[in-house]
Scaffold this motif. Structure first.
Motif, PDB file in Angstrom:
ATOM      1  N   ILE A 589      33.470  28.375  54.539  1.00  0.00           N
ATOM      2  CA  ILE A 589      34.661  29.190  54.726  1.00  0.00           C
ATOM      3  C   ILE A 589      35.724  28.882  53.686  1.00  0.00           C
ATOM      4  CG2 ILE A 589      35.686  27.559  56.385  1.00  0.00           C
ATOM      5  CD1 ILE A 589      35.965  31.424  56.414  1.00  0.00           C
ATOM      6  N   GLU A 590      35.803  27.637  53.242  1.00  0.00           N
ATOM      7  CA  GLU A 590      36.841  27.276  52.272  1.00  0.00           C
ATOM      8  C   GLU A 590      36.557  27.889  50.911  1.00  0.00           C
ATOM      9  OE1 GLU A 590      38.386  22.977  53.802  1.00  0.00           O
ATOM     10  OE2 GLU A 590      36.262  23.124  53.264  1.00  0.00           O
ATOM     11  N   ALA A 591      35.289  27.847  50.475  1.00  0.00           N
ATOM     12  CA  ALA A 591      34.945  28.501  49.210  1.00  0.00           C
ATOM     13  C   ALA A 591      35.152  30.011  49.319  1.00  0.00           C
ATOM     14  CB  ALA A 591      33.496  28.195  48.840  1.00  0.00           C
ATOM     15  N   TYR A 592      34.741  30.588  50.436  1.00  0.00           N
ATOM     16  CA  TYR A 592      34.909  32.023  50.680  1.00  0.00           C
ATOM     17  C   TYR A 592      36.378  32.409  50.520  1.00  0.00           C
ATOM     18  CZ  TYR A 592      34.367  36.412  53.443  1.00  0.00           C
ATOM     19  OH  TYR A 592      34.345  37.707  53.878  1.00  0.00           O
ATOM     20  N   THR A 593      37.258  31.744  51.260  1.00  0.00           N
ATOM     21  CA  THR A 593      38.670  32.115  51.263  1.00  0.00           C
ATOM     22  C   THR A 593      39.296  31.924  49.886  1.00  0.00           C
ATOM     23  OG1 THR A 593      38.825  31.454  53.575  1.00  0.00           O
ATOM     24  CG2 THR A 593      40.888  31.694  52.374  1.00  0.00           C
ATOM     25  N   GLU A 594      38.986  30.815  49.252  1.00  0.00           N
ATOM     26  CA  GLU A 594      39.618  30.537  47.960  1.00  0.00           C
ATOM     27  C   GLU A 594      39.141  31.487  46.864  1.00  0.00           C
ATOM     28  OE1 GLU A 594      39.782  27.084  44.504  1.00  0.00           O
ATOM     29  OE2 GLU A 594      39.254  26.515  46.554  1.00  0.00           O
ATOM     30  N   ILE A 595      37.841  31.659  46.731  1.00  0.00           N
ATOM     31  CA  ILE A 595      37.320  32.466  45.622  1.00  0.00           C
ATOM     32  C   ILE A 595      37.658  33.941  45.807  1.00  0.00           C
ATOM     33  CG2 ILE A 595      35.250  33.169  44.371  1.00  0.00           C
ATOM     34  CD1 ILE A 595      33.998  30.472  45.247  1.00  0.00           C
ATOM     35  N   VAL A 596      37.448  34.465  47.013  1.00  0.00           N
ATOM     36  CA  VAL A 596      37.761  35.884  47.240  1.00  0.00           C
ATOM     37  C   VAL A 596      39.267  36.115  47.123  1.00  0.00           C
ATOM     38  CG1 VAL A 596      37.644  37.803  48.875  1.00  0.00           C
ATOM     39  CG2 VAL A 596      35.712  36.245  48.633  1.00  0.00           C
ATOM     40  N   GLY A 597      40.068  35.141  47.582  1.00  0.00           N
ATOM     41  CA  GLY A 597      41.516  35.264  47.406  1.00  0.00           C
ATOM     42  C   GLY A 597      41.907  35.317  45.943  1.00  0.00           C
ATOM     43  N   ARG A 598      41.280  34.499  45.123  1.00  0.00           N
ATOM     44  CA  ARG A 598      41.578  34.522  43.688  1.00  0.00           C
ATOM     45  C   ARG A 598      41.104  35.822  43.049  1.00  0.00           C
ATOM     46  NH1 ARG A 598      39.394  29.167  40.966  1.00  0.00           N
ATOM     47  NH2 ARG A 598      40.256  30.250  39.127  1.00  0.00           N
ATOM     48  N   LEU A 599      39.942  36.318  43.469  1.00  0.00           N
ATOM     49  CA  LEU A 599      39.465  37.603  42.945  1.00  0.00           C
ATOM     50  C   LEU A 599      40.419  38.734  43.330  1.00  0.00           C
ATOM     51  CD1 LEU A 599      35.632  37.289  43.623  1.00  0.00           C
ATOM     52  CD2 LEU A 599      36.743  37.395  41.385  1.00  0.00           C
ATOM     53  N   ALA A 600      40.958  38.686  44.545  1.00  0.00           N
ATOM     54  CA  ALA A 600      41.938  39.701  44.958  1.00  0.00           C
ATOM     55  C   ALA A 600      43.158  39.654  44.044  1.00  0.00           C
ATOM     56  CB  ALA A 600      42.342  39.480  46.413  1.00  0.00           C
ATOM     57  N   ALA A 601      43.578  38.451  43.677  1.00  0.00           N
ATOM     58  CA  ALA A 601      44.729  38.322  42.780  1.00  0.00           C
ATOM     59  C   ALA A 601      44.411  38.898  41.404  1.00  0.00           C
ATOM     60  CB  ALA A 601      45.138  36.857  42.668  1.00  0.00           C
ATOM     61  N   VAL A 602      43.183  38.659  40.920  1.00  0.00           N
ATOM     62  CA  VAL A 602      42.765  39.228  39.635  1.00  0.00           C
ATOM     63  C   VAL A 602      42.749  40.752  39.713  1.00  0.00           C
ATOM     64  CG1 VAL A 602      40.827  39.435  38.012  1.00  0.00           C
ATOM     65  CG2 VAL A 602      41.440  37.199  38.941  1.00  0.00           C
ATOM     66  N   ASP A 603      42.161  41.284  40.777  1.00  0.00           N
ATOM     67  CA  ASP A 603      42.115  42.735  40.962  1.00  0.00           C
ATOM     68  C   ASP A 603      43.520  43.332  40.985  1.00  0.00           C
ATOM     69  OD1 ASP A 603      39.364  42.460  41.257  1.00  0.00           O
ATOM     70  OD2 ASP A 603      39.470  42.353  43.438  1.00  0.00           O
ATOM     71  N   ARG A 604      44.405  42.659  41.699  1.00  0.00           N
ATOM     72  CA  ARG A 604      45.773  43.165  41.830  1.00  0.00           C
ATOM     73  C   ARG A 604      46.483  43.170  40.487  1.00  0.00           C
ATOM     74  NH1 ARG A 604      48.370  43.510  46.586  1.00  0.00           N
ATOM     75  NH2 ARG A 604      47.104  41.899  47.577  1.00  0.00           N
ATOM     76  N   ALA A 605      46.313  42.085  39.736  1.00  0.00           N
ATOM     77  CA  ALA A 605      47.001  41.969  38.444  1.00  0.00           C
ATOM     78  C   ALA A 605      46.532  43.025  37.459  1.00  0.00           C
ATOM     79  CB  ALA A 605      46.773  40.575  37.867  1.00  0.00           C
ATOM     80  N   HIS A 606      45.266  43.418  37.553  1.00  0.00           N
ATOM     81  CA  HIS A 606      44.721  44.376  36.600  1.00  0.00           C
ATOM     82  C   HIS A 606      44.716  45.806  37.130  1.00  0.00           C
ATOM     83  CE1 HIS A 606      43.175  40.576  34.894  1.00  0.00           C
ATOM     84  NE2 HIS A 606      43.255  41.223  33.755  1.00  0.00           N
ATOM     85  N   GLY A 607      45.245  46.003  38.322  1.00  0.00           N
ATOM     86  CA  GLY A 607      45.294  47.356  38.871  1.00  0.00           C
ATOM     87  C   GLY A 607      43.941  47.887  39.293  1.00  0.00           C
ATOM     88  N   ALA A 608      42.979  46.982  39.552  1.00  0.00           N
ATOM     89  CA  ALA A 608      41.634  47.403  39.967  1.00  0.00           C
ATOM     90  C   ALA A 608      41.639  47.634  41.476  1.00  0.00           C
ATOM     91  CB  ALA A 608      40.614  46.338  39.565  1.00  0.00           C
ATOM     92  N   LEU A 609      42.145  48.783  41.894  1.00  0.00           N
ATOM     93  CA  LEU A 609      42.427  48.998  43.309  1.00  0.00           C
ATOM     94  C   LEU A 609      41.163  49.181  44.146  1.00  0.00           C
ATOM     95  CD1 LEU A 609      45.647  51.184  43.324  1.00  0.00           C
ATOM     96  CD2 LEU A 609      45.370  48.712  43.240  1.00  0.00           C
ATOM     97  N   TYR A 610      40.105  49.716  43.561  1.00  0.00           N
ATOM     98  CA  TYR A 610      38.859  49.819  44.324  1.00  0.00           C
ATOM     99  C   TYR A 610      38.330  48.421  44.632  1.00  0.00           C
ATOM    100  CZ  TYR A 610      33.945  50.643  45.398  1.00  0.00           C
ATOM    101  OH  TYR A 610      32.707  50.629  46.004  1.00  0.00           O
TER     102      TYR A 610
END
Length: 950
Positions: A589-610
C-alpha cells in the motif's frame, strides 16, 4: 474576424424568439451576478443564429464584449482562432503561472518552447479570460463554430466546461450537422427553428420596402419555413410586382442550402475584378487584410474593386469591412471554379511572408497545385513541423494529409499518411485515424513503418476501450520489428502487457501467456532509467508464465526502484494503472500510494487530464481501504470532472462500485456493478468484471449474506488474475467460513499462505493472520487476530484493520468474553461510523448490543453536506495552498475557488482555514499510523495560509 464593443450601424429589430431571448437574458443576468455560463445555438444556415448573437451584444450593457467568427479558410491554422480571440488580452499572459504562460506562448508561437499540452493551453485561456472578467463581466460570442480550427474549438469547449463563478459567458453558434465535431454536444443547447407564421410575416413586412400582398406573404412564409435570412433576402430582392402579387415568385424559394445559391447568384453578377477580390477575401485569413490587398496587387486588382460589393450589400461599409453575413463568405468560395481557386491561392502564396507565416504560404501554395508537386509537398511537410511545435496536431495532420496527396513517390506518400494518422491520434481525433491508416498501410515498405501503423491502430482501440484485440496487435507490431528497434519493442510489449492485464480472460487472437512469453524472450533493457516500467512489466509477465516467486521478487524490486527515482514519467498507456495492479498484487500500500500520487502530480503539472483522471481513480481505492470514503468520493468526482473537461463521456458509476459497497448504498452499488459487468463484456475488459465482483462481495459481507459473497468471490478466485486474484482471497476465506464451506476456505488460505509471505508486507501478512484466525481452532485464533490487528495498524489501512477488529470482536462475543469483545467492537464501530461505512457499522452496532452495550447511530454531521468539489477545495486549503494554487491544481479559476470556500465556511460554521480540518473530520478514525494528507498523496508543498482569500 474579432471585434470588441458595441455594433455600429442600424440593427433590424429582433422579431419573436421569446425562448432564445429569455435564455440569453438569463445568461447575462448570471454573469452580472458573478457566475459563468455557456449557451450553444444550433440551427440551419440563415435561421437567425448570428442575429441572436447580435441581440446578445445589444443587451450587454456594462459587459465587455468580444466576438469571434470561424472562417473555413483558417481551419489549417492551429490555435489561429484562439489567438484572434485572446489578442486583446495578451498583455495579461505574463500574470499566468509559469506552465500556463509557457503553454500559451508556445501555442501562439510567441516563444521557442516545447509543444504544449492542449489542456494546459485551455487552462491558460480560462485564466486569461477569467482575469479579464474580474475587471468587468466578459461575454464571448463565437459564430460559425464549425469553421474553427480544431485546437481552438477544443480549447474553447474546455473553457466553457470549466465555468462556474467567473462573470464570464460564452455563446456559440453552430450550423446543423457541423456543430463543432461533438465538442459542444454536452453543453446547454438551444435549437433555433424557423419563426412562427405571425412572427415571420412581421419580419417579412419589415424587410419589404413597398406593398406586400397578404397571399404572397403567406406563400413566402410557408415556402421558407420561417427562415429569417431567407425572408429578409426575399423581401429586399423580389420585385415590387412579385411582392404585390402581380407576377409569380420563384419556386423553390431560397432556403437553407438554396440560400448559398442565392448569394452565389448575387455575387457572380458583380464586375470581374470585384468577384476576384471577394474570392481573395473568402480564401484569406480575416485578420490580415494587408495580405489580401498585397495579393490583389499581384493580380492587378484596383482598390475601387471593393466599391461594387459594398454597394450591393455584400460587404459592410468601413475600412475594415468584411462580408455582411458569414454565409456569403462560404458561398463565394464554394462558387469559385477550380481554376479561379488556384489563381487566388497562387496570389495569396506570393503575398505571404515565408518567414512570418510559413504555414499559410505552404497551404496556399498547395491549394494552387493541380496534380502532384513534390516541392509544394515538402513545404507542407516543413509547415507540419512548425504546427507540431506549437501543439497544433490537427493542423499538423491537415498539412501532412495534403502533402501526401501532392507526393509522387508511393512509399513517401504512405509515410506522410502514416505521420498524419499519428498526428490525428495526438490531437484526440480518433475517428480520423483509421481512414488515414487505410491509405498508408498498402504502400509501407519498411518494417518499422508497418509496426508503427499497427501500434497506432491498437492505440485507437485502447482509447476506445476495445481492449481485447490490443495485445495481439501489439505482438504483431513486435513481429514486424524483429530485432531492429529494441526500445520500440519494449514499448510495444509494455502496452501489450497493460492491455492483457485489463482484458484478462477476454484477450482475443492471443493469450496472456503468449504475451508473457514475448516479454520474457525480449532482450533485457540496458541502462534503463529509474522511471522505466520494465521491471513491473517483467514481473507481471512472470506470473502467467508460472513463476510466481520470481514475479513477486521482480515487482517488489521495481516498486522500490520507482519509489527511489528522482523523477517519474507517464507513458503512452497511463502508468498509474500498471502501478496499481502491480502494487496490489504484492500488497504494498505504501508503494501504491506514493508512486501513484507522484504520477498524479506529474499528470497535473503537464496537463495530462486523461491520465490524471485515472491516477485519481486509482488513489481513491487507497482512501477506501483507509476508511476515508468521503475523500475517495472527492477524488472520483475530481476524476469525473477532468473527464468532462476534455470531452469524454464519463460514467462515474463505473468507478464507484466498491465505494458504494463500502458505504452500504446497495441500490447504487448493484446498478454500478451491473453496468461494470455489461461494459466488461462488450469491451473485453475482464479486469472491470473482477472489480465488479469484488464490490459485490464486500456488499454481501456487509449485509451478512455470505452465500452471495462466496459465489462472487469464487468467480474471481478461479480466474486468479493479477491483483484481484490475490485481493479476493481474504474475502473468500471469510465467506466460506461463514457458510460452513471449510474445504473452500482451506484452499483459499493455502494459496494465501503460499503468496503473502513472499510479499512480506504488513498488508499481506495482516490479511494472512486474519484468515488463519478465521480457519483456526480456538486455541490459535486469538493469537492470529491480535497479529492481524497489529500488522494492519502499521500501514494506512484503517478500514481493513477495523474489519479485523470486527471479526475478532464477533469471535470474542461468541465465546462469552463480552468485556474484551466490546473494546474491539467499539473501535470498529467508531471507525466505520465515522467513515460512513454503513453496513459494517451496523454489523458492529448489532454485535455491541449483544454484549450489553448500546451504540448510537451517529447523526450525519455538516461535513457530509459538502459537495465532492467543495470537500476537495477544503482539503487543499487545509494543506496550505493559496487560492491561485488550488485553481491551478483543479483546472478552475480563483473566483470559483473563492466561491466554493465561501460555501465551505458557511456549511462548516468556521471563519478560518485553520479550523476546516477539525470541522471536516470531528470523529476521524484513530489508531494505527496517520493517513497521509492529501497534500502528501498528491505531492504538494504545504504552507500556512491564515486567510480565506489567499
Amino acid at each position: 474576424m474579432v471585434w470588441r464593443g458595441p455594433l455600429s450601424g442600424a440593427v433590424r429589430p429582433l422579431v419573436g424568439r421569446g425562448a432564445e431571448r429569455e435564455a440569453i437574458g438569463q445568461l447575462l443576468e448570471a454573469m452580472r451576478d458573478g457566475l459563468g455560463g455557456v449557451l450553444v445555438l444550433v440551427g440551419e444556415a440563415g435561421i437567425g443564429k448570428t442575429r441572436l448573437l447580435d441581440h446578445a451584444a445589444a443587451l450587454a450593457a456594462g459587459v465587455e464584449l468580444t466576438r469571434l467568427v470561424g472562417v473555413e479558410a483558417e481551419q489549417p491554422l492551429g490555435y489561429g482562432a484562439l489567438h484572434r480571440l485572446l489578442r486583446p488580452y495578451l498583455h495579461r499572459v505574463d500574470r499566468l503561472p509559469a506552465r500556463q504562460r509557457d503553454a500559451l506562448n508556445a501555442a501562439f508561437a510567441l516563444a521557442d518552447a516545447a509543444a504544449p499540452d492542449r489542456h494546459l493551453v485551455g487552462l491558460a485561456a480560462l485564466t486569461v479570460l477569467s482575469d479579464a472578467a474580474a475587471d468587468l463581466p466578459l461575454l464571448c460570442l463565437v459564430d460559425d463554430v464549425h469553421w474553427l480550427d480544431r485546437e481552438s474549438a477544443e480549447t474553447l469547449a474546455f473553457v466553457a466546461r470549466r465555468l462556474h463563478a467567473d462573470s464570464l459567458g460564452l455563446i456559440f453558434a453552430a450550423r446543423d450537422g457541423l456543430g463543432g465535431r461533438g465538442l459542444f454536444d454536452a453543453m446547454p443547447q438551444l435549437r433555433v427553428e424557423g419563426l412562427p407564421a405571425a412572427d415571420a410575416r412581421e419580419l417579412l413586412t419589415l424587410a419589404v420596402p413597398g406593398h406586400l400582398d397578404p397571399a404572397v406573404a403567406d406563400r413566402i412564409v410557408a415556402g421558407t419555413g420561417g427562415n429569417p435570412l431567407a425572408l429578409i433576402e426575399l423581401g429586399a430582392h423580389l420585385g415590387a410586382e412579385q411582392l404585390a402579387g402581380v407576377e409569380p415568385i420563384p419556386e423553390p424559394l431560397p432556403v437553407g442550402r438554396l440560400l448559398e445559391e442565392h448569394f452565389r447568384q448575387s455575387v457572380v453578377a458583380l464586375p470581374p475584378d470585384t468577384l476576384t477580390l471577394l474570392q481573395l477575401m473568402a480564401a484569406a485569413p480575416t485578420d490580415d487584410m494587408a495580405m489580401v490587398w498585397h495579393a490583389a496587387g499581384v493580380l492587378g486588382l484596383p482598390a475601387r474593386a471593393a466599391v461594387a460589393a459594398v454597394d450591393a450589400g455584400i460587404l459592410n461599409h468601413g475600412a475594415g469591412g468584411g462580408f455582411r453575413h458569414p454565409l456569403i463568405r462560404s458561398s463565394v468560395y464554394a462558387a469559385a471554379s477550380g481554376d479561379e481557386r488556384r489563381r487566388i491561392h497562387t496570389a495569396l502564396a506570393a503575398a505571404s511572408d515565408p518567414a512570418r507565416v510559413p504555414d499559410r504560404r505552404a497551404w496556399h501554395r498547395a491549394e494552387a497545385v493541380l496534380g502532384t508537386d513534390d516541392s509544394a509537398a515538402a513545404d507542407l511537410d516543413a509547415a507540419s513541423d512548425w504546427a507540431r511545435a506549437r501543439g497544433g496536431y490537427s493542423a499538423q495532420a491537415l498539412f501532412l494529409s495534403k502533402a501526401a496527396e501532392l507526393t509522387t513517390d508511393p512509399a513517401r506518400r504512405a509515410e506522410r499518411y502514416l505521420a498524419a494518422a499519428q498526428a490525428r491520434l495526438a490531437s484526440g481525433d480518433h475517428t480520423a485515424v483509421p481512414p488515414l491508416l487505410d491509405l498508408a498501410v498498402p504502400a509501407l515498405d519498411r518494417p518499422a513503418a508497418r509496426a508503427r501503423a499497427l501500434r497506432i491502430r491498437a492505440t485507437v482501440e485502447l482509447f476506445n476501450a476495445r481492449i481485447a484485440q490490443v495485445p495481439a496487435m501489439m505482438l504483431d507490431a513486435v513481429a514486424e520489428l524483429t530485432d531492429a528497434d529494441p526500445q520500440t519493442t519494449r514499448e510495444l510489449l509494455y502496452e501489450a502487457v497493460h492491455a492483457a492485464v485489463i482484458a484478462g480472460g477476454s484477450v482475443y487472437r492471443t493469450t496472456s501467456a503468449a504475451v508473457a512469453a514475448a516479454v520474457i524472450a525480449a532482450p533485457p533493457e540496458r541502462d534503463d532509467p529509474p522511471w522505466s516500467p520494465g521491471g513491473l512489466i517483467e514481473g507481471l509477465a512472470l506470473r502467467p508464465a508460472g513463476s510466481y516467486r520470481n514475479s513477486v521478487t521482480t515487482i517488489r524490486a521495481a516498486l522500490a526502484r520507482l519509489r527511489s527515482a528522482t523523477e517519474l514519467r507517464n507513458l503512452a498507456s497511463p502508468f498509474s494503472v500498471v502501478v496499481s495492479i502491480a502494487a496490489t498484487e504484492v500488497w504494498d500500500i505504501e508503494a501504491y500510494t506514493e508512486i501513484v500520487g507522484r504520477l498524479a502530480a506529474v499528470d497535473r503539472a503537464h496537463g495530462a487530464l486523461y491520465a490524471l483522471s485515472l491516477s485519481l481513480s486509482d488513489l481513491a481505492y487507497t482512501e477506501i481501504w483507509n476508511g476515508r470514503l468521503a475523500t475517495a468520493e472527492a477524488l472520483y468526482a475530481e476524476a469525473d470532472d477532468y473527464g468532462t473537461a476534455i470531452g469524454l463521456t464519463t460514467h462515474g458509476d463505473l468507478r464507484r462500485g466498491l465505494l458504494y459497497a463500502w458505504m452500504g448504498r446497495e441500490e447504487e452499488a448493484r446498478a454500478a456493478t451491473a453496468r461494470m459487468e455489461a461494459v466488461a463484456g462488450s469491451h473485453g475488459m475482464g479486469l472491470l468484471r473482477q472489480l465488479a465482483l469484488h464490490a459485490l462481495c464486500i456488499l454481501e459481507l456487509g449485509r451478512g449474506r455470505y452465500d452471495g459473497a462466496l459465489r462472487h468471490a469464487l468467480a474471481v478466485y478461479q480466474e486468479d488474475a493479477p491483483s484481484q486474484g490475490n485481493q479476493v482471497l481474504p474475502l473468500l476465506v471469510e465467506a466460506a467460513v461463514r457458510t460452513g464451506d471449510r474445504h473452500t476456505a482451506v484452499l483459499a488460505l493455502e494459496r494465501l499462505e503460499a503468496r503473502a509471505p513472499l510479499a512480506g508486507t504488513p498488508w499481506a501478512l495482516g490479511l494472512l493472520a486474519r484468515c488463519r484466525a478465521l480457519v483456526a481452532e480456538d486455541a490459535e485464533a486469538e493469537k492470529w487476530y491480535a497479529e492481524s490487528i497489529d500488522l494492519l495498524g502499521r500501514v494506512p489501512l484503517a478500514a481493513e484493520r477495523a474489519r479485523s477488529r470486527l471479526l475478532f470482536g464477533e469471535w470474542l462475543r461468541r465465546r462469552k468474553r463480552r468485556s474484551e469483545a466490546r473494546t474491539h467492537l467499539r473501535a470498529a464501530h467508531e471507525l466505520f461510523e465515522a467513515a460512513g461505512a454503513a453496513l459494517f457499522a451496523e454489523r458492529a452496532r448489532t454485535e455491541l448490543l449483544a454484549t450489553g452495550e448500546t451504540a448510537r447511530r451517529r447523526a450525519p454531521g455538516t461535513r457530509l453536506e459538502l459537495t465532492p468539489q467543495e470537500r476537495q477545495v477544503a482539503l487543499l486549503a487545509v494543506s496550505g495552498l493559496t487560492n491561485a494554487e488550488i485553481a491551478s491544481r483543479l483546472y478552475i479559476t480563483t473566483s470559483t475557488v473563492e466561491f466554493h470556500l465561501t460555501k465551505v465556511f458557511r456549511k462548516l460554521g468556521v471563519t478560518s482555514r485553520r479550523k476546516i480540518a477539525a470541522a471536516l473530520d470531528p470523529a476521524a478514525p484513530t489508531g494505527g499510523p496517520p493517513a497521509p494528507p492529501l497534500s502528501e498523496v498528491l505531492r504538494v508543498t504545504p504552507r500556512t495560509r491564515p486567510t480565506a482569500h489567499g
